[in-house]
Each structure stands twice: as structure tokens, then as C-alpha cells.
Design a protein around this motif. Sequence first.
Motif: not given
Length: 480
Positions: A439-468
Motif C-alpha cells: 500500500a505504501l509503495a502504491v501511493v508514493t512516488a518512490p514506490g512507483q519509481a520502479g514501474l518502468t514498463t508495467n502500469t495498472g493492474p500489472h504494475g500492482l502485481t509487480e509491487i505485490l509480488y516483490a513484497y510477497a
Amino acid sequence: MSSLALLQYGVFLLVVILLVKPVGIYLKRVFARERTWLDPLLCPVERAIYRVSKLDATREMNFRQYSVAFIVFTLIGTLALYALLRVQQFLPWFDAAHMTTPMTPDLAFNTAISFTTTTTWQAYAGETTMSYLTQIVGLATQNFLAGAAGLAVGMAFIRGLARERTPFLGNFWFDLVRSLLWVLLPISLLGSLLLIWQGVPMNFHPYTEVKTLEGGTQLIAQGPVAALEWIKNLGTNGGGFFNVNGAHPFENPTPLTNVIEMLAIVVLPASLTYTFGLMVGNTRQGWVLFWAMTILFVAGLLLCGWAEQRGNPALTPYITGGAGNMEGKEVRFGIGGSVLTAITTSNGATGSYNSMHDSYTPIGGTVPLVNMLLGEIIYGGLGTGIYSIIMVALIGLFLTGLMIGRTPEYLGKKIEPPEMKLLALYTLLGSIAVVTFTALAVVTAPGQAGLTTNTGPHGLTEILYAYASSMTNNGQNFAG
């Protein structure tokens, strides 16, 4: 799903099933101080280690002493690896011309923690960041030590359930040394030789520049790959000598090495179920845990294999030969070998991969994510898998006890409010960590900085996958 893939899965599972009992017996004999065929060679080495280190391996520890020893050992390893990473440019075998990624303090800190916890999350490309000395003395050494520490904790957990009327769980240093000398080192030596035979390099040569058929130039990185490759799988560490991990032909050159490396991940954690049954005096309990793990493993394997073989319905009419979804997969492994690795590593807390999970179909990519979110209960890590599945079993017993109005018991031990509080805490901590940081990554600029190729649901999965992946000390990613 192809018949060849099903045959590969069947052979893989058959080998695992056949090895569970003999390996489980061997592990029990090693940690129970019973005689093994390696004793004449290794007992003198063990005594020498205790003599030099001034450790008393005969003194039993309670859970507090065992925990302190484990934490202190891990902390020392983390600091030592961090120091090595920070000074690697001043040490031998550092090729400044090709080591182009700077080892910043945050990258060194991230790497040190991830390797000493068997997570081996890699935020770098090995061939452009790590010297040969760092790979062997730093990373490979921690793969051995962290894997051995995990196995030691798993054995202490089993003793805690097997013993009665005693607060002692064994001795951490004894378990650590036994894990290294009797389990990890001999198997790694044989496994590394097998990989060298199959074409995995083991050298200290400088990188080679060659001319391609098109007339261009290509830099071929190499090094002591075999020394790191086997133990990363056996110790359920993960990571890779090269950036693309097991997809690199120097790490995983043939379909045979792919299957063997997956066996290295699974066999020891699976065999600990039989070791558990022996030590508690009820092998049926161990087999119940093993078959529960195996049924879940097969379900994920078949579902992911079906999804990838089916492919993307929007593209299937344009693909000839029923190739399925080959995006992000190595042709030498195909869908069968790629899915086997994805399921094995996402279950085994290893994190190594030979295909890009980001390129899987929605259902295919969901299976590794769910495997990690289950919390290492399907074979799991070395030592961590056995206690993870038992914790789930205890929760099930407690709920069953509530339904029938009886105090639940496991192996003759009552599960009462103090135990349930710990079980609840164990269950909630992982979920809280993953959801909160996602949740913190999704709503902050540093958390979204790694989404260079994926956005939307795919980008959310990338972040969730990383923390899992981080929470389950796995290390693999859903990278774009």
C-alpha cells in the motif's frame, strides 16, 4: 498440456518420492549423533572446529539461548558481507572495466541482508556488479552459512515437538556445523562437479570479447559459476551469478541441469517430513505432511502448465504448432521446464528462475504469487518448510477443536491460549507486512519509481509480488 511435459513432471515427482525416506533417515542420523558413513572423515574436522572456536557443542540450549545464537550468527554474517561488498573494488579479481554498477551503501545493505536471510533478492546484475572474489567469498559462503542456519532452526523446531518435560532444543553450533559438514558441503561438491560436466564454467578467466556472426562484438562473462550455482539451490537461497539467473546458459545449460537443480531445491525440505516422523516416533505424521505438500505442488504445477500451454487466446490463432505462451521462456526448456522451475522455486523459498514470470499469462503468473503468499508450506525452504506446514496444521487442529468442543492436541501436546496467541501472531505478521508495504509503495512516488514498463493492474502485481517474495525469503521477482 504436452505429454513430454507431463512425463517430465512425473519423473521429477517420482525421484522426490523415492528419495524422501533414505534422505530423511540420513538427516535424522546426522542430527541425532548416530553413526553415518561420513563420520570417519568428518568427525575429526568437527572436533577441530570446536577446539579452535572454543565452542561447547555438548551444552544444550533453551529456546532463548538458541534464538540468541542464531541472531548473533546472522548479524555477524550480515556485517561481514556488507563490509566485503563495500571494499570489493580494492580486492583481487575486481575488473573495473566491466564492473560498471557502483556498490552504493544502500545496495550493499540490501544485498547483505537478502543473502544472510536466504532471500537473495538481487537489485543488481551479477556480471556487472560483483567481482569473482565477492561471488565466492561473500555470496557463495553466505549461501552455505544461511542455508545451514535455516536447517539448524528446523531441527530445533522438530526437537521441540518431539521432546517432553525439557526446555532444551539442542545446540545451535552443533546443528550448524553438522548442517555444513554432513549435508551441504558433500552434496554441493558432487552437484557442482555434475554441473561442470554439463557445461557450467568454473574458472577465474577475464571476460572474453568475441566477434559475432553479424560482425559485431559481444562480451562473454564467465567465472566460478558452478561453485555458486549448486548451493544457491540446495540451500534454498536463490539468486544467480548472472543477471538472468537460471535462464543463462552458463548457469543452467541443459534440460538435465534444469531438472537436477530443481531436485536440489526440493529433496532436502521434502525429506525433513520423514525426519520429523522419525524423531516424533510416528512416521505417518511425516507422510501426512509430505503428501499434503505434494498434492498442493501438483495442483499448482498442472494449473500453471495448463495456462501457459493454452497461451493468450487473442494470439493463439496466429501461433503454429500449439506452442502456447513462449514469451519470456528459453526454447531449450520450453513451457514444461519453465513451469516446473517457476512452481518449484516459488514454493521452495529459493527464488531462482529460468523464465520471466512477468511474461506469464494471468493465471500462470498468479500461481507462483499464491505459492509465496501461502508462506513456504509446500516443501518450503531448508528448515523453514517443515515448521511452516506444521504451523498451518496446528491452526487447523485448533479450529477443529473449537468445532467439537475439545482442547486440541498435537503429538500429545495441548494447544492452549498461549500457543494460539503465537500462532495468530505468526499468521498475521506476514500478511500485515505484505499488505502494508504494498500500500505504501502504491501511493508514493518512490514506490512507483520502479514501474518502468508495467502500469495498472500489472504494475500492482509487480509491487505485490516483490513484497510477497521478500516476506517469504524467496527473492524472485515479477520484473518487467
